[in-house]
Scaffold this active site. Structure first.
Site, PDB file in Angstrom:
ATOM      1  N   ASP A 128      54.634 -20.275   7.447  1.00 45.15           N
ATOM      2  CA  ASP A 128      53.761 -19.069   7.379  1.00 45.15           C
ATOM      3  C   ASP A 128      52.886 -19.726   5.968  1.00 45.15           C
ATOM      4  O   ASP A 128      51.818 -18.878   5.505  1.00 45.15           O
ATOM      5  CB  ASP A 128      54.328 -17.880   7.339  1.00 45.15           C
ATOM      6  CG  ASP A 128      55.224 -17.695   6.452  1.00 45.15           C
ATOM      7  OD1 ASP A 128      55.694 -18.698   5.486  1.00 45.15           O
ATOM      8  OD2 ASP A 128      55.817 -16.543   6.303  1.00 45.15           O
ATOM      9  N   SER A 129      53.317 -20.643   5.319  1.00 45.88           N
ATOM     10  CA  SER A 129      52.649 -21.224   4.244  1.00 45.88           C
ATOM     11  C   SER A 129      51.326 -21.590   4.550  1.00 45.88           C
ATOM     12  O   SER A 129      50.514 -21.954   3.649  1.00 45.88           O
ATOM     13  CB  SER A 129      53.512 -22.253   3.570  1.00 45.88           C
ATOM     14  OG  SER A 129      53.903 -23.569   4.499  1.00 45.88           O
TER      15      SER A 129
ATOM     16  N   ASP B  34      57.905 -20.305  11.658  1.00 45.95           N
ATOM     17  CA  ASP B  34      58.157 -19.183  10.858  1.00 45.95           C
ATOM     18  C   ASP B  34      57.635 -17.926  11.449  1.00 45.95           C
ATOM     19  O   ASP B  34      56.649 -17.908  12.440  1.00 45.95           O
ATOM     20  CB  ASP B  34      57.403 -19.208   9.472  1.00 45.95           C
ATOM     21  CG  ASP B  34      58.020 -19.823   8.431  1.00 45.95           C
ATOM     22  OD1 ASP B  34      59.281 -19.813   8.271  1.00 45.95           O
ATOM     23  OD2 ASP B  34      57.446 -20.413   7.427  1.00 45.95           O
TER      24      ASP B  34
ATOM     25  N   GLU C 294      62.868 -15.134   7.215  1.00 47.62           N
ATOM     26  CA  GLU C 294      63.367 -15.137   5.647  1.00 47.62           C
ATOM     27  C   GLU C 294      64.327 -13.671   5.455  1.00 47.62           C
ATOM     28  O   GLU C 294      64.184 -12.901   6.276  1.00 47.62           O
ATOM     29  CB  GLU C 294      62.280 -14.758   4.676  1.00 47.62           C
ATOM     30  CG  GLU C 294      61.263 -15.979   4.547  1.00 47.62           C
ATOM     31  CD  GLU C 294      59.939 -15.505   3.835  1.00 47.62           C
ATOM     32  OE1 GLU C 294      60.069 -14.734   3.001  1.00 47.62           O
ATOM     33  OE2 GLU C 294      59.333 -16.453   3.789  1.00 47.62           O
TER      34      GLU C 294
ATOM     35  N   GLU D 153      65.602 -21.754  -0.925  1.00 47.35           N
ATOM     36  CA  GLU D 153      64.290 -22.257  -1.587  1.00 47.35           C
ATOM     37  C   GLU D 153      64.516 -21.656  -3.146  1.00 47.35           C
ATOM     38  O   GLU D 153      64.928 -20.710  -3.321  1.00 47.35           O
ATOM     39  CB  GLU D 153      63.145 -21.406  -1.092  1.00 47.35           C
ATOM     40  CG  GLU D 153      61.969 -21.677  -1.868  1.00 47.35           C
ATOM     41  CD  GLU D 153      60.712 -21.262  -0.962  1.00 47.35           C
ATOM     42  OE1 GLU D 153      59.495 -21.300  -1.588  1.00 47.35           O
ATOM     43  OE2 GLU D 153      60.774 -20.801   0.221  1.00 47.35           O
TER      44      GLU D 153
END
EC number: 2.1.2.11
Length: 264
Positions: A44-45, A83, A114, A181
């Protein structure tokens, strides 16, 4: 370099180091697959890297489906993971199952979400439904508003303890790997040693079972390269040079030359 199609079952503790990179479209996914990466994350970056958004919160499931379809068509060898974007799983297992299924139908072979122990029940439902899940702990970009920015996680004893607990909770409900991360390298090492599934680092040092970077950082297309990334090329300069030459040749009528067109 993988010589056959990667499956989630190929990612085992001690089998690395595993090489991961992001990709968001067909041509770049084709190149990184040919380069021999083990896994491609349709992250999703893309919101920040491709769409120019300030963070990942504006990325929709429809965005992820479209980009996952493009990447999956281009990657016959690497494992493709997509994602789950903001608010596609936080509302509970039922929504998570429906949304993850859309990504799987789009060509993803696993999904990443996440969060730690607070979403273990969601991960468990997905895994039991036959959807492979990659965990993601440490800095969670989807929590950027609550965190007050993209800040390192794990600098306090309390945070370190929580990271280890989260990794174990995700391991217990069946994730096949965990992204770690932007945490201190020593903490990433402790997390890695605490679980028997592979950990994949981004900005968390050398002690994980693999590494992942954003492709645009690797090739020099990002406006700013994070301190934890390494730029292996300067593709932005090459694009600028090529397009500037094209502009100059069109304006001076040097292009198209005779070899670039036909006449009757």
């Amino acid at each position: 370099m993988p010589d056959k199609k990667r499956r989630v079952t190929d990612f085992v503790k001690g089998g690395g180091p595993y090489v991961w990179v992001t990709a968001y479209d067909y041509p770049t996914a084709k190149l990184v697959d040919e380069a021999g990466v083990d896994g491609i994350l349709v992250g999703d970056s893309l919101g920040m890297v491709v769409l120019g958004l300030p963070n990942t919160l504006g990325v929709t499931l429809a965005d992820m489906v479209r980009h996952t379809q493009a990447v999956a068509r281009a990657a016959p060898k690497a494992l493709v993971v997509a994602d789950m974007p903001f608010m596609t799983y936080e509302t509970g297992p039922r929504d998570a199952l429906r949304n993850a299924a859309r990504l799987i139908r789009a060509g993803a072979e696993a999904v990443k979400l996440e969060g730690g122990s607070e979403y273990a029940h969601v991960v468990e439902k997905l895994v039991k439904a036959g959807i492979p899940v990659m965990g993601h702990i440490g800095l969670n970009p989807q929590r950027v508003l609550a965190l007050g920015g993209f800040k390192m996680v794990g600098k306090t004893e309390e945070q370190k303890k929580k990271l280890v607990e989260d990794a174990k909770a995700l391991r217990d409900v069946g994730v096949f790997a965990i992204v770690v991360e932007f945490v201190p390298a020593s903490v990433a090492k402790e997390v890695t040693q605490s679980v028997d599934v592979p950990t994949i680092c981004i900005g968390a040092g050398p002690h994980c079972d693999g590494q992942i970077l954003v492709l645009h950082d690797v090739v020099g297309l990002s406006e700013r390269t994070p301190s934890f990334a390494k730029r292996y090329a300067n593709v932005a300069e090459q694009i600028l040079s090529a397009v500037r030459q094209y502009v100059q040749e069109v304006r001076t009528k040097a292009f198209p030359a005779k070899e670039h067109y036909r006449d009757v």
